[in-house]
Structure formats: structure tokens, C-alpha cells
Design an enzyme around this catalytic site. Structure first.
Site, PDB file in Angstrom:
ATOM      1  CB  SER A   1       0.431  21.320   0.151  1.00 21.10           C
ATOM      2  OG  SER A   1      -0.075  20.922   1.205  1.00 21.10           O
TER       3      SER A   1
ATOM      4  CG  ASN B   1      -2.066  19.157   4.334  1.00 11.68           C
ATOM      5  OD1 ASN B   1      -2.771  18.613   5.345  1.00 11.68           O
ATOM      6  ND2 ASN B   1      -2.173  19.931   3.246  1.00 11.68           N
ATOM      7  CG  PHE B   2      -2.752  17.234  10.466  1.00 15.25           C
ATOM      8  CD1 PHE B   2      -3.778  18.173  10.657  1.00 15.25           C
ATOM      9  CD2 PHE B   2      -3.063  16.000  10.246  1.00 15.25           C
ATOM     10  CE1 PHE B   2      -5.223  17.786  10.192  1.00 15.25           C
ATOM     11  CE2 PHE B   2      -4.574  15.492  10.148  1.00 15.25           C
ATOM     12  CZ  PHE B   2      -5.606  16.636  10.194  1.00 15.25           C
TER      13      PHE B   2
ATOM     14  CG  ASP C   1      -0.196  25.351  -0.876  1.00 13.84           C
ATOM     15  OD1 ASP C   1       0.501  24.936   0.055  1.00 13.84           O
ATOM     16  OD2 ASP C   1      -0.744  26.338  -0.873  1.00 13.84           O
TER      17      ASP C   1
END
Lengths: 382, 389
Positions: free
Chosen positions: A17, A97-98, A170
Site C-alpha cells: 500500500s 504504513n505501520f 492496498d
């Protein structure tokens, strides 16, 4: 043509993503520096998702990360952290994107980053937003498809709920993140202010369905009904669908049923004058059509339907598609090269600017490949 | 929260949308949600044909609910572009705009002399975006740019469904939606460039190129291996992924299993039928492993399996339909839809912009315009009357 020349993006993201968002920014001419942890780096490098490898790394990694640089840093070590802080000080965009809370724990929350660089654009993708019961669940494509109702829209009603066979959530979340970052850059140009940009895969999955989800919200919340035959769209009437012929498949979009009956020589269909019945009796009509269309070749039908301006097309697989002159004229393919000389054929950015394709032959970086050059250029102390 | 007081990111940007149906208008919608002023330029007869294209016969007054869904937060200006006077007025409006987007078939804007070269003479800093079905050259240039047809031709239909199924389309207009979203990206990047260079920018994109880009992993894998990626024989969810990736029937519903290492899966399910399968077999024995899993999973409820898998942090989730999703507390907590008031009596609910800025949702509550609703006001505001030009 580099629309984003001079823009530097510090990208902490992994998998698909986030990296697909920064790939688009790189295509537009931004400089993208991946921050990767020592050892494994972006987990996508080793992800066992594909049988095919490039230089002992996943092909997918090389596809998504071309035209980027890699800076290896152990964010749990003070020394490395300081180096990344000083990179961020000189950057325009930070993205990740954690899961919610991870960047905070590492010392790179929006507030912390804003202290080092007040005009920063800070962008993040989460799976499910930063509140609610799902926030700590894994933000994975198939799981998001399954939560947001997407599999109930594909395949015939006799089949299992059918997921979309590309990581669509995503990719859309990445697309939306890039939109948000770019809008924030436009804003910064007029106000001088940075922004916090947030996207979640759940919101992106729902946005994707906005036409049909709005229908559902306003029709008394009736569930979508897939057609039993030749399904292509739960809310569209016959003939909308894909039909088998003697040598392949034919797609038929919205068309008048009596006209179709006349052209194809199916007298039974000529009586369907009321368009409402094209929807209420769609399985019955599709059945009649399917029985008839399977008697001749795809080209035979195309020669009848295309001159009459009926919306139809032959169905291609990838191999058939790339043999077509209509594909070749797009010049979608390009070769990228890693610094060690591996060549990979991939597809280019789909957008043209001032008539030019946005191409770059720079392949994906090896883990930490640019630590030294970046340290010198950005004046990072050891 | 009063958003009129807080500037949205694209405040001050004027966009002209010469588009109908979905691809172009979905781009206009996103730009308007992000704060741009979007004016639809429509022909005076019927306007955007989406106005009369209903889904499930849902209408709000004279326009389809679908039109309202895609065109909220916009203005409508009608002009007959074949009339010299009205064309002159539109050209004056173009001279004041930052962005124009069109999705006419190739050749139409050239005939109207509203192509990039002509428009650049009117406005040297315009961002000009055009959407086509298949590009402007080649044998498909004149083919109708309709979503299902582009899906068919792009190879996309061989990714979903199982191996022996017919090619299976996405049940949504993915080509239109992705192309519209990528147009937004390009328009915004071009605005950044225009601000620095003071130069006009032309953007071109086709539905077919968007859908090829969408499959970039599939194409690159095909180029590298020379083999067309194959859907699995059962429970397919992605042609490039090994077992167990897929959706499975349970005794009372369905469960999705994403990438789960075989060792973990065996431990969680604790079934001897799985003993002989190793991680190294997830591609070579993909169909066999999936078939064994299908027969195991159908014996118990979704909740039973989900609990077992999620307890170990494995990537699995039960399927939810829209109603089940909407009834969850998180749906309300995340404020995933919004209400649009047409009048005191007429209102409807719809999605909202998925992007948040500075923690705020980008609501867009203004209903879609009636055909030509803003023509007079826009003529006054921009002093467009051609008789006085």
C-alpha cells in the site's frame, strides 16, 4: 518531465500500500528514500508471495520499489535515529504504513516529526483507522476485502463469495494516500503549512464501492444480489456479463435487449420492450443469450455487433493482450536495471505528461545501498 | 465542526469538468471533497447522461441517486459548445480556471477547438487532463471506453474466480474508478509543478493503461517467468499467492485466510490431514492444500475458526456483508458515511472522502446541482456574457 522535482520523500512503509504510493511520487519526479531496518529490510523483499525471484529477492519488491533509494537504519538505536531525524529535517514528506502506535513508539509520531520540521507533510495508512475495535488487526488486503463486503459482488450467486484477484484495497489505499500527499503539497505552496494526511484501508475499500454502497444505504439496506448466470455487476441488467463462444469469451455491456435479439437472430428477445424486465428477468435473458452465443466464434459475433455500435469486446488473457497492436501502441513496457546489473521488464507509470511517458530505468535498491551517498549529501554524522 | 472556517487543502483551486458518467466525474468529486471548486460544463439538453442512469430505479427528483452520489459538492453550468457565443463564454471561463478535465472520445475536443494547444492560448497556466478508453492512437482509439469492455481486454478477468471458471470480472467499475483516481494524482502533481514553472501541463490517461498498471505485479511476474499466472483450481483469491490464501466455506458462513505459514496453520487447526504439507509446497501443492483445508473448515463455524487463528495472531477474518459491517460500533465510531440534505424532506446517506487532513474528515454536504443551476451566477461572477466581451 519531473513534476515533483526537488520534493524529497522519506518512506518508512513496507509491502504494497505505502510503497505503491511512493512509487507514483517517484514516477512524478520526487526523490523517494526508503528507511529500512537492518537484516530483512522491507519485508516485501523476502515475502514468500511469488515463485519468481530477482537477485534472490521477490519480483514484487523490485516492481514496487524501482526508482527509489534505500537507507538502512535501526530505529531502536539512538545514533541511527538521529541520522534519520536529520534526513527528515531536510525532507518534504514523511510516510508510513505501520499499525497505529508504532511510529509513536519509535519516536517518529507526527508531533515529534513536526518539532524537527514544521512544514512537513506526514502521511500514514492504517488498516482500520486509529479508533474502534479493529484498530490493532492486521491491515491485509484479503482481510479488508472480507470485512467490507467486496467478495459478495463478484462471481455468480452459485459460487462462494469471490474476492477480487488483485490486491485492490492496498492499491486504492496507496492511490488515496498519494492524492492526500499531493493535495497537501498544493496547500503548502499556498499557505506554507504542512499537514497530517491519514488514510485507512477500510475507508478506501468503502470508497471504492461508493456507488453501490450508497444504493444499499438508501434502498432499505437490501444486500446485493449477484446474477446466477454470466455475472458481472450486481446492480446492472442483462446482458451485462461475459459469455462463452466456440473459441473464447465475449463481454457485453449495457445494450437494448430487443436490438440485441434482432442483431443476433434471437426472436425471443425481441419481445423484451420494457427495460425494467432486463433487470428483473436478467438470469433468464442471460441464459438465452449464453445458449446462442456459444454456437459461433467470438469474432463472428464481434463482426455483427461492433458495426451496430453495441458495446462488446473480446476477452483477452495477458498473453493474448500483449500480442495486440492496440496494446503495443501504448508502449507500456520498460526495462529497469539494478545497480548490480539485473534487468527487469515491468510496466511504466500509466500517465503521460505533455505527451511524454514517465519512464525511469532505475531499478529497486538493495538494502542500504544508498547509506553512504545519502550520508554525504545530507551531512549525516556517524 | 465548522469546516468553512478551516481551509481545505485545495481551497482556491477552480476546476472545470467536461465529463460524464464515472471516470471523470469521480475525479471531480475527489477534488471537490479536498476543497476545490468544481464546475460541471454540461450540454443544455440532457447534461451528464448519468443524470438519467438509475441504479435500482432510485431517483431524487429529476436526477438518479447515482448522479447525486458522484456529483455532490459541484456546480453546473450549461453551454452549447456548438454555438459560437456560448463557446466564447466557456473559453472565458477556461481563462480563469486552474484545471480542466474531459472524458470525450478522441477528436471531439479538437473539433471544438478546446484541445490542449488551443486552450493553452487562452490560459498559459492551465492543467489540462484528458481521459480516453484506450489511448488516442492505434486500432482501439475509437472503441467505446466502457468499464466492462476494458476489463475484458486488459487481462483482468483472469485474476478472479477459480481456474475452470469463465473469466470473472470485478463486480465494480474498477477501470473508471482507478483511472479517475490517477487523474486526480496527476492533476495535483501538475498543480505543484505549475506553481513553480508557471507553465501549462497536459495530462493523458486511458482506462486501459490504468488497468494494466493495476496489474503491474501480474505483468512483471509474467515477463520474468514467461508463464501466465494461473488462478487456483479452488478457493482462488490471487493468482500469484500460494496456499492457503483464499475464502473458505464454514458451517455457518465464510472465512478468509491470508498469508499464513503452513507450520502455524497446522498448529492452529490441529488436523492430521495437514501433517504432510510443508511451507515449501504452498505453490506446488496449492490446489491440494486448499482442497484439504476446505474440507476441514466446513465442519465448524466461522467464529470457531476465527478464534483459533486470531488467538495466534494469524491473518484470518470472517466475511461480513454490508449490513453486518454497518451494525458494528466501529462503523459509527469511524463515521464512515454522511447525510446529504436535498431539501427539508429529501435527504440521503452516502460515502465520504476517505482521506483525512489534520485529523478532520473532509465532509462534502452540498447536494449535486440541477442541470444549469449555476449558469447565471457563474456568468455574473466571471463576467462571461459574450455580447459584452
Amino acid at each position: 518531465m519531473k513534476l515533483l522535482e526537488g520534493i524529497t520523500v522519506i518512506d518508512f512503509s513496507q509491502f504494497l500500500s505505502g510503497p505503491s504510493a511512493s512509487l507514483r511520487l517517484a514516477d512524478f519526479g520526487a526523490r523517494v528514500i526508503k528507511i529500512e531496518k537492518p537484516g530483512s529490510g522491507d519485508i516485501c523483499r523476502q515475502l514468500y508471495v511469488s515463485e519468481v525471484e530477482v537477485a534472490n529477492e521477490s519480483t514484487l519488491f523490485h516492481t514496487i520499489n524501482r526508482n527509489k533509494e534505500s537507507f538502512k537504519a535501526d530505529l531502536k538505536k539512538e545514533k541511527d535515529k538521529k541520522r534519520v531525524y536529520s534526513l527528515i529535517k531536510q525532507a518534504d514528506v514523511v510516510m508510513h504504513n505501520f499499525r497505529p502506535g508504532v511510529m509513536e513508539k519509535l519516536g517518529f509520531s507526527y508531533d515529534q516529526v513536526k518539532e524537527i520540521n514544521t512544514g512537513i507533510i506526514y502521511a500514514g495508512i492504517s488498516g482500520y483507522g486509529d479508533k474502534g475495535e479493529w484498530k490493532d488487526l492486521p491491515g491485509q488486503d484479503l482481510l479488508l476485502q472480507s470485512l467490507s463486503g467486496l467478495p459478495y459482488l463478484n462471481g455468480e450467486s452459485t459460487k462462494l463469495p469471490t474476492p477480487m484477484g488483485i490486491s485492490v484495497v492496498d492499491i486504492l489505499a496507496g492511490t488515496h494516500l498519494a492524492q492526500g500527499i499531493l493535495a497537501a503539497l498544493v496547500k503548502r505552496d499556498s499557505t506554507g503549512e504542512g499537514s497530517l494526511v491519514q488514510v485507512s484501508m477500510l475507508e478506501s475499500a468503502l470508497d471504492f464501492q461508493f456507488e453501490v454502497f450508497t444504493t444499499f444505504l438508501n434502498d432499505g439496506e437490501e444486500p446485493p444480489q449477484r446474477s446466477e448466470k454470466n455475472h458481472a455487476h450486481s446492480y446492472l441488467a442483462a446482458p451485462y456479463g461475459v459469455y462463452e463462444t466456440t473459441d473464447g469469451f465475449l463481454a457485453l455491456a449495457m445494450t437494448s435487449i430487443p436490438k440485441l435479439g434482432e442483431l443476433l437472430g434471437i426472436s425471443q428477445l425481441e419481445e423484451y420492450h420494457d427495460p425494467a424486465r432486463w433487470f428483473t428477468q436478467r438470469d433468464f435473458i442471460k441464459d438465452i443469450l449464453a445458449d446462442h452465443l456459444k454456437k459461433e466464434t467470438t469474432d463472428y459475433w464481434l463482426h455483427i455487433l461492433e458495426p451496430a455500435d453495441i458495446w462488446c469486446a473480446k476477452v483477452f488473457n495477458i498473453e493474448e493482450l500483449i500480442a495486440q497492436p492496440g496494446y503495443k501502441v501504448l508502449e507500456m513496457e520498460m526495462i529497469v536495471k539494478t545497480s548490480k546489473g539485473h534487468e527487469i521488464k515491468t510496466t511504466r507509470c500509466p500517465i503521460r505528461i505533455n505527451g511524454e511517458k514517465l519512464e525511469s530505468s532505475v531499478g529497486a535498491p538493495f538494502l542500504g545501498e544508498h547509506n553512504d551517498s545519502i550520508a554525504v549529501e545530507f551531512g549525516l554524522k556517524n | 465542526m465548522d469546516q468553512s472556517k478551516r481551509q481545505k487543502p485545495l481551497a482556491g483551486i477552480l476546476v472545470l469538468e467536461f465529463c460524464q458518467y464515472l471516470s471523470g466525474p469521480s475525479a471531480g468529486l475527489r477534488l471537490s471533497d479536498l476543497g476545490a471548486r468544481v464546475i460541471k460544463i454540461e450540454n443544455p439538453g440532457k447534461g451528464d447522461l448519468c443524470r438519467i442512469l438509475p441504479i435500482k430505479n432510485q431517483w431524487i427528483e429529476d436526477n438518479s441517486l447515482l448522479f447525486h452520489t458522484i456529483n455532490r459538492n459541484k456546480e453546473s453550468y450549461t453551454a452549447n459548445l456548438k454555438s459560437n457565443k456560448e463557446l466564447a463564454e466557456v473559453k472565458k471561463l477556461i481563462s480563469k480556471a486552474h484545471v480542466m478535465i474531459h472524458n470525450f472520445r478522441p477528436g471531439v475536443m479538437e473539433k471544438l477547438r478546446l484541445d490542449f494547444e488551443e486552450v493553452k492560448k487562452l490560459n498559459s497556466k492551465i492543467v489540462f487532463a484528458e481521459i480516453s478508453g484506450y489511448g488516442k492512437q492505434g486500432p482501439w482509439a475509437k472503441k467505446p471506453g466502457q468499464d466492462l469492455l476494458v476489463q475484458a481486454m486488459s487481462g483482468l478477468m483472469y485474476n478472479s474466480g477459480d481456474r475452470d471458471d469463465a473469466p470473472t470480472p470485478f463486480g465494480l467499475a474498477i477501470g473508471d474508478i482507478l483511472c479517475g483516481a490517477q487523474i486526480v494524482q496527476a492533476v495535483l502533481a501538475a498543480l505543484v509543478y505549475m506553481k513553480r514553472s508557471k507553465k501549462a501541463v497536459k495530462i493523458e490517461l486511458s482506462l486501459l493503461e490504468s488497468l494494466i498498471d493495476f496489474q503491474f505485479e501480474i505483468f512483471t511476474t509474467y515477463f520474468a517467468s514467461g508463464r501466465t499466472p494461473q488462478r487456483s483450481a479452488v478457493n482462488n483469491a490471487h493468482p500469484l499467492l500460494g496456499a492457503p490464501y483464499g475464502i473458505y466455506k464454514t458451517s455457518d458462513g465464510h472465512i478468509a485466510l491470508a498469508m499464513i505459514p503452513m507450520g502455524d496453520l497446522k498448529e492452529a487447526l490441529n488436523k492430521p490431514e495437514l501433517d504432510k504439507y510443508k511451507q515449501s509446497m504452498i505453490f506446488s501443492k496449492r490446489d491440494e492444500i486448499k482442497s484439504v483445508l476446505a474440507s476441514i473448515l466446513k465442519e465448524e463455524t466461522s467464529a470457531y475458526w476465527e478464534e483459533k487463528l486470531q488467538a495466534r495472531g494469524l491473518w484470518a477474518a470472517n466475511l461480513k456483508n454490508w449490513k453486518e459491517l454497518k451494525n458494528k460500533a466501529s462503523y459509527r465510531k469511524l463515521r464512515l458515511d454522511q447525510e446529504i440534505c436535498i431539501s427539508e424532506k429529501e435527504k440521503f446517506r452516502t460515502n465520504r472522502c476517505p482521506i483525512r487532513f489534520n485529523g478532520e474528515i473532509m465532509w462534502g454536504w452540498i447536494p449535486a446541482p440541477d442541470l444549469g443551476a449555476h449558469s447565471e451566477a457563474i456568468k455574473d461572477e466571471f463576467q462571461l456574457d459574450a455580447d459584452q466581451l
